[in-house]
Design a protein around this motif. Structure first.
Motif, mmCIF file in Angstrom:
data_model
loop_
_atom_site.group_PDB
_atom_site.id
_atom_site.type_symbol
_atom_site.label_atom_id
_atom_site.label_comp_id
_atom_site.label_asym_id
_atom_site.label_seq_id
_atom_site.Cartn_x
_atom_site.Cartn_y
_atom_site.Cartn_z
ATOM 1 N N ARG A 33 0.802 -1.221 0.000
ATOM 2 C CA ARG A 33 0.000 0.000 0.000
ATOM 3 C C ARG A 33 0.833 1.268 0.000
ATOM 4 N NH1 ARG A 33 -4.748 -1.551 4.427
ATOM 5 N NH2 ARG A 33 -5.472 -3.444 3.370
ATOM 6 N N SER A 34 2.089 1.175 0.356
ATOM 7 C CA SER A 34 2.927 2.376 0.403
ATOM 8 C C SER A 34 4.350 2.047 -0.011
ATOM 9 C CB SER A 34 2.919 2.979 1.809
ATOM 10 O OG SER A 34 3.796 4.080 1.893
ATOM 11 N N LYS A 35 4.798 2.671 -1.099
ATOM 12 C CA LYS A 35 6.162 2.468 -1.562
ATOM 13 C C LYS A 35 7.164 3.186 -0.661
ATOM 14 C CE LYS A 35 4.839 1.918 -6.414
ATOM 15 N NZ LYS A 35 4.995 2.445 -7.795
ATOM 16 N N ILE A 36 6.706 4.267 -0.019
ATOM 17 C CA ILE A 36 7.605 5.076 0.814
ATOM 18 C C ILE A 36 7.721 4.514 2.224
ATOM 19 C CG2 ILE A 36 8.003 7.365 1.787
ATOM 20 C CD1 ILE A 36 6.491 8.522 -0.598
ATOM 21 N N PHE A 37 6.549 4.247 2.856
ATOM 22 C CA PHE A 37 6.539 3.859 4.268
ATOM 23 C C PHE A 37 6.357 2.360 4.493
ATOM 24 C CE2 PHE A 37 4.697 8.302 4.490
ATOM 25 C CZ PHE A 37 5.875 8.883 4.931
ATOM 26 N N GLY A 38 6.186 1.590 3.421
ATOM 27 C CA GLY A 38 5.940 0.151 3.562
ATOM 28 C C GLY A 38 7.010 -0.550 4.380
ATOM 29 N N GLY A 39 6.584 -1.294 5.407
ATOM 30 C CA GLY A 39 7.519 -2.016 6.272
ATOM 31 C C GLY A 39 7.875 -1.292 7.545
ATOM 32 N N PHE A 40 7.558 0.008 7.618
ATOM 33 C CA PHE A 40 7.830 0.781 8.827
ATOM 34 C C PHE A 40 6.671 0.649 9.820
ATOM 35 C CE2 PHE A 40 10.646 2.920 5.848
ATOM 36 C CZ PHE A 40 11.774 3.155 6.607
ATOM 37 N N ASP A 41 6.987 0.744 11.107
ATOM 38 C CA ASP A 41 5.977 0.747 12.147
ATOM 39 C C ASP A 41 5.084 1.984 11.973
ATOM 40 O OD1 ASP A 41 4.791 1.283 14.888
ATOM 41 O OD2 ASP A 41 5.886 -0.556 15.311
ATOM 42 N N LYS A 42 3.764 1.798 11.990
ATOM 43 C CA LYS A 42 2.839 2.916 11.793
ATOM 44 C C LYS A 42 3.057 4.026 12.799
ATOM 45 C CE LYS A 42 -1.089 0.693 9.475
ATOM 46 N NZ LYS A 42 -2.551 0.435 9.527
ATOM 47 N N GLN A 43 3.342 3.648 14.045
ATOM 48 C CA GLN A 43 3.567 4.662 15.074
ATOM 49 C C GLN A 43 4.822 5.478 14.771
ATOM 50 O OE1 GLN A 43 1.460 5.615 17.234
ATOM 51 N NE2 GLN A 43 2.265 5.873 19.297
ATOM 52 N N ASP A 44 5.864 4.843 14.264
ATOM 53 C CA ASP A 44 7.096 5.559 13.918
ATOM 54 C C ASP A 44 6.848 6.516 12.763
ATOM 55 O OD1 ASP A 44 8.687 4.405 15.856
ATOM 56 O OD2 ASP A 44 9.303 2.741 14.581
ATOM 57 N N VAL A 45 6.053 6.099 11.782
ATOM 58 C CA VAL A 45 5.736 6.978 10.664
ATOM 59 C C VAL A 45 4.979 8.207 11.157
ATOM 60 C CG1 VAL A 45 4.462 7.203 8.491
ATOM 61 C CG2 VAL A 45 5.714 5.089 8.987
ATOM 62 N N LEU A 46 3.996 7.978 12.028
ATOM 63 C CA LEU A 46 3.220 9.094 12.570
ATOM 64 C C LEU A 46 4.113 10.054 13.361
ATOM 65 C CD1 LEU A 46 0.608 10.554 13.219
ATOM 66 C CD2 LEU A 46 0.157 8.884 15.009
ATOM 67 N N LEU A 47 4.954 9.526 14.218
ATOM 68 C CA LEU A 47 5.848 10.371 15.019
ATOM 69 C C LEU A 47 6.861 11.091 14.131
ATOM 70 C CD1 LEU A 47 6.477 7.951 18.020
ATOM 71 C CD2 LEU A 47 5.190 10.086 18.087
ATOM 72 N N GLY A 48 7.335 10.410 13.084
ATOM 73 C CA GLY A 48 8.290 11.015 12.171
ATOM 74 C C GLY A 48 7.707 12.218 11.439
ATOM 75 N N ILE A 49 6.453 12.061 10.997
ATOM 76 C CA ILE A 49 5.781 13.185 10.317
ATOM 77 C C ILE A 49 5.542 14.330 11.283
ATOM 78 C CG2 ILE A 49 3.709 13.900 9.070
ATOM 79 C CD1 ILE A 49 3.466 10.978 8.092
#
Length: 256
Positions: free
Chosen positions: A240-256
Motif C-alpha cells: 500500500r505504500s512504496k515510501i513507508f511500507g515495512g515501517f511501524d505505523k507509530q514511527d511513521v506518525l511520530l516522524g511526520i
C-alpha cells in the motif's frame, strides 16, 4: 504382560501442553487490570474490521502479527477459548479462527447483531433488510474502552501519510480510517470526537459512496497520540505504500 505394561506406561505416557503461551501481548493484561470489557472494546471492533463469521466459527485475518495476538489473547481471557487455527497462511495473509458455542455467539450478538459490514454476493436492498452492525454501545462505556476500540480500528483499517498544504505552507500527518458502512462511519466519528479527535467523512469508490474518516488537524493527531496512537508492532503494508511500507505505523506518525 508385565513388561508390556511397563513399556506402555513409559513410552505412551503424554501430557497436554499449550503450544501457545498466553499472554501473547502486553496490551491485554494491562487492559484486564483496568477492568476493560474485552468483548466490547476488542473482540467486536476486530470482528467489524479484519474479522468475520462463518458457521460455528469467528475469525480474524490480516498480515499483522499483533492483531492476531490481541485477538487470541482476548478470546482466551474472555471465554477461555483456544484458537482452532492460529496464523494459518492464506495467500498473502494469515487467518486465526475460533470455534465457539451458540451461547458465546449470542452473547456477542446481543451487543452487535451483525458483523457483516458490506453487501457481498447479494443485492444492496437485501443487505439493508438485515440487522445492521453497530458500535453505538461504545457511547455507554468508559473512555478507555472507547479509545481501545478506536486504536484497534486504526491499526486494522487506518493509514498514515503526509499532507502538504501549499496554501498554509505546512506539512501535517494525514490520518485516515477506512469504513464504508454509513452508520458505522458516523458512530466511529462520534467516538473519535468524544476523545477530542475531529475527523471528517470522506467520499470513496465503495458500495455506499463513503470512503471513511480523515483528519489533517495537528491538534486531532496529537490527541490521537495522547490516547496511545497506533499499537506498536503494526507495520505499514508494503503493497500500500512504496515510501513507508515495512515501517511501524507509530514511527511513521511520530516522524511526520
Amino acid at each position: 504382560f508385565l513388561s508390556f505394561t511397563l513399556i506402555f506406561k513409559n513410552f505412551l505416557y503424554y501430557k497436554k501442553e499449550l503450544l501457545i503461551k498466553f499472554p501473547l501481548t502486553k496490551e491485554i493484561p494491562y487492559w484486564i487490570d483496568q477492568k476493560v470489557n474485552l468483548t466490547k472494546s476488542v473482540i467486536i471492533p476486530l470482528l467489524l474490521t479484519d474479522g468475520g463469521e462463518k458457521p460455528a466459527c469467528v475469525f480474524i485475518s490480516g498480515e499483522s502479527n499483533i492483531v492476531h495476538d490481541i485477538w487470541s489473547d482476548a478470546f482466551y481471557q474472555e471465554f477461555n477459548k483456544l484458537p482452532s487455527s492460529y496464523k494459518l497462511p492464506y495467500k498473502s495473509i494469515f487467518v486465526t479462527s475460533h470455534r465457539i458455542s451458540l451461547d458465546i455467539l449470542e452473547k456477542i450478538k446481543n451487543i452487535c447483531p451483525n458483523f457483516k459490514t458490506a453487501p457481498r454476493n447479494e443485492p444492496l436492498e437485501n443487505y439493508q433488510k438485515l440487522l445492521q452492525p453497530t458500535i453505538s454501545y461504545l457511547n455507554k462505556v468508559s473512555k478507555l474502552e472507547q479509545q481501545i476500540a478506536l486504536r484497534l480500528w486504526s491499526i486494522t483499517e487506518g493509514s498514515i501519510s503526509v499532507h502538504n498544504s501549499k496554501s498554509e505552507k505546512l506539512i501535517t500527518p494525514n490520518l485516515r480510517i477506512a469504513c464504508a458502512h454509513p452508520n458505522l462511519t458516523k458512530e466511529l466519528r462520534d467516538i473519535a470526537k468524544n476523545n477530542k479527535i475531529n475527523m471528517s467523512i470522506k467520499k470513496g469508490n465503495t458500495w455506499s459512496g463513503i470512503g471513511g474518516l480523515q483528519t489533517t488537524s495537528i491538534i486531532s493527531v496529537i490527541n490521537f497520540l495522547r490516547i496511545g496512537g497506533f499499537i506498536r508492532g503494526v507495520k505499514v503494508a508494503k503493497s500500500r505504500s512504496k515510501i513507508f511500507g515495512g515501517f511501524d505505523k507509530q514511527d511513521v506518525l511520530l516522524g511526520i
